[in-house]
Design a protein around this motif. Structure first.
Motif, PDB file in Angstrom:
ATOM      1  N   LYS A 228       0.769  -1.164  -0.041  1.00 35.50           N
ATOM      2  CA  LYS A 228      -0.133   0.056   0.095  1.00 35.50           C
ATOM      3  C   LYS A 228       0.834   1.278   0.104  1.00 35.50           C
ATOM      4  O   LYS A 228       0.464   2.530  -0.368  1.00 35.50           O
ATOM      5  CB  LYS A 228      -0.899   0.025   1.432  1.00 35.50           C
ATOM      6  N   ARG A 229       1.997   1.082   0.319  1.00 32.72           N
ATOM      7  CA  ARG A 229       2.964   2.313   0.430  1.00 32.72           C
ATOM      8  C   ARG A 229       4.092   1.986  -0.361  1.00 32.72           C
ATOM      9  O   ARG A 229       4.957   1.138  -0.197  1.00 32.72           O
ATOM     10  CB  ARG A 229       3.479   2.612   1.930  1.00 32.72           C
ATOM     11  N   THR A 230       4.155   2.731  -1.616  1.00 38.01           N
ATOM     12  CA  THR A 230       5.170   2.482  -2.705  1.00 38.01           C
ATOM     13  C   THR A 230       5.854   3.809  -3.149  1.00 38.01           C
ATOM     14  O   THR A 230       5.129   4.816  -2.891  1.00 38.01           O
ATOM     15  CB  THR A 230       4.734   1.720  -3.723  1.00 38.01           C
TER      16      THR A 230
ATOM     17  N   TYR B  72       6.890   6.192   7.989  1.00 32.69           N
ATOM     18  CA  TYR B  72       5.967   5.114   7.410  1.00 32.69           C
ATOM     19  C   TYR B  72       6.905   4.052   7.013  1.00 32.69           C
ATOM     20  O   TYR B  72       7.976   4.032   6.603  1.00 32.69           O
ATOM     21  CB  TYR B  72       5.546   5.927   5.872  1.00 32.69           C
TER      22      TYR B  72
ATOM     23  N   LEU C 225       0.632  13.885   3.157  1.00 30.15           N
ATOM     24  CA  LEU C 225       0.447  12.374   3.394  1.00 30.15           C
ATOM     25  C   LEU C 225      -0.664  12.194   4.867  1.00 30.15           C
ATOM     26  O   LEU C 225      -1.019  11.104   4.960  1.00 30.15           O
ATOM     27  CB  LEU C 225       1.507  11.652   3.711  1.00 30.15           C
TER      28      LEU C 225
ATOM     29  N   TYR D 187      -5.008   9.746   1.878  1.00 28.78           N
ATOM     30  CA  TYR D 187      -4.131   8.693   1.873  1.00 28.78           C
ATOM     31  C   TYR D 187      -3.985   7.624   2.972  1.00 28.78           C
ATOM     32  O   TYR D 187      -2.933   6.947   2.976  1.00 28.78           O
ATOM     33  CB  TYR D 187      -2.396   9.506   2.052  1.00 28.78           C
TER      34      TYR D 187
ATOM     35  N   VAL E 289      -4.491   3.097  -4.718  1.00 31.23           N
ATOM     36  CA  VAL E 289      -3.962   4.266  -3.731  1.00 31.23           C
ATOM     37  C   VAL E 289      -3.805   5.538  -4.577  1.00 31.23           C
ATOM     38  O   VAL E 289      -3.972   5.610  -5.736  1.00 31.23           O
ATOM     39  CB  VAL E 289      -2.707   3.864  -3.198  1.00 31.23           C
TER      40      VAL E 289
ATOM     41  N   GLY F 208      -3.098   4.351   1.657  1.00 35.24           N
ATOM     42  CA  GLY F 208      -1.724   4.121   1.158  1.00 35.24           C
ATOM     43  C   GLY F 208      -1.318   5.337   0.128  1.00 35.24           C
ATOM     44  O   GLY F 208      -2.237   6.258  -0.028  1.00 35.24           O
ATOM     45  N   PHE F 209      -0.269   4.959  -0.633  1.00 33.41           N
ATOM     46  CA  PHE F 209       0.086   6.081  -1.312  1.00 33.41           C
ATOM     47  C   PHE F 209       1.247   5.531  -2.380  1.00 33.41           C
ATOM     48  O   PHE F 209       1.881   4.453  -2.031  1.00 33.41           O
ATOM     49  CB  PHE F 209       0.813   7.233  -0.690  1.00 33.41           C
TER      50      PHE F 209
ATOM     51  N   ILE G 266       7.542   1.570   4.243  1.00 33.94           N
ATOM     52  CA  ILE G 266       7.467   1.542   2.808  1.00 33.94           C
ATOM     53  C   ILE G 266       7.650   0.082   2.369  1.00 33.94           C
ATOM     54  O   ILE G 266       8.212  -0.887   2.827  1.00 33.94           O
ATOM     55  CB  ILE G 266       8.584   2.328   1.953  1.00 33.94           C
TER      56      ILE G 266
END
Ligand SMILES: [Zn+2]
Length: 212
Positions: free
Chosen positions: A2-4, A101, A73, A78, A27, A81-82, A103
Motif C-alpha cells: 500500500k505504500r510505494t 512510514y 500524507l 492517503y 491508492v 496508502g500512497f 514503505i
C-alpha cells in the motif's frame, strides 16, 4: 502493498506509469512536481517561497520537502496508502520517510542515458505549450503545431547537453537511494526503455502477482 515509491529518470515514462501503478494498487499518488505546483498556485507565503527557489533553479531544501510531503500524507485520502513520485530524491529524505512510514516496495524504471536523451531531445513545443515529439508524436506539418498553428521549437531544457547534465546529477543522487532500498530488499526494477504499453503490462502483471 500500500505504500510505494516510484523512481526513474526523466524520459523513463514515470508520470504515465505512476498513475497506472496508483490505480492498480487503489491508492492515491503524490508527485513532488504536482505538490509544489499546487502550493505555488495557492499563493500562500510558503507557495511564494517555493516559487522563488524554483525560479532560481535551485532544489527545494530537504527539510522543507519532507515537511511538505508529510503534511500532505496526513490527509485522509492517503489513509489507504500512497505512491510517491519524485520524493525521496536522496538518502536524507528516504531515511526521514522510514521513520514515519513503512514503505512496502520501491519501483525503479530503468533506462539508459542514450534512450532518455533521445526521448527528451525529440520533444518540440509551441508557445502555447502543446507538446509533440519528432518520432513518437510528430506534428502533421514539420515544425508547426497542429492545434494552434504556431511554430514548434525545442526548449533549452530539452537539448541533449541539458538532458545529459540533469541525468548525471540524477544518477549521482539516486545511486545511493537504489542501494539503500536494495539492501532493504524492497527494490523492483522494470525496463523503462521498452514501449510505454509494454512497460505498463509488465508492471500490472507484477502488481497482480504481488497484491494480496
Ligand atoms: Zn500549439
Amino acid at each position: 502493498m500500500k505504500r510505494t515509491i516510484l523512481l526513474g529518470p526523466q524520459g523513463s515514462g514515470k508520470s504515465t506509469q505512476s498513475q497506472l501503478i496508483a490505480d492498480t494498487l487503489g491508492v492515491k499518488k503524490v508527485s513532488s512536481s504536482g505538490l509544489l505546483k499546487q502550493l505555488v498556485v495557492e499563493g500562500s507565503d510558503l507557495g511564494k517561497e517555493i516559487e522563488k527557489i524554483m525560479s532560481e533553479g535551485l532544489l527545494i531544501p530537504d527539510k522543507l520537502m519532507i515537511d511538505l510531503f508529510f503534511a500532505e500524507l496526513k490527509k485522509p485520502e492517503y489513509a489507504n496508502g500512497f505512491l510517491l513520485d519524485g520524493f525521496p530524491r536522496n538518502l536524507v529524505q528516504a531515511e526521514a520517510i522510514d521513520k514515519e512510514y513503512k514503505i512496502d516496495k520501491v519501483f525503479n524504471l530503468e533506462i539508459s542515458d542514450e534512450v532518455a536523451i533521445a526521448r527528451i531531445s525529440g520533444r518540440r513545443v509551441c508557445k502555447n505549450r502543446h507538446v509533440f515529439h519528432v518520432e513518437y508524436n510528430p506534428p502533421r506539418q514539420i515544425g508547426m503545431c497542429d492545434l494552434c498553428d504556431s511554430q514548434l521549437f525545442q526548449r533549452d531544457d530539452d537539448t541533449p547537453e541539458a538532458v545529459a547534465k540533469r541525468l548525471k546529477i540524477y544518477r549521482e543522487t539516486t545511486a545511493q537511494l537504489l542501494d539503500y532500498y536494495e539492501k532493504q530488499d524492497k527494490l523492483v526494477i522494470f525496463d523503462g526503455s521498452l514501449g510505454i504499453r509494454e512497460v505498463s503490462d509488465m508492471i500490472v502483471d507484477y502488481l497482480k502477482g504481488h497484491v494480496g
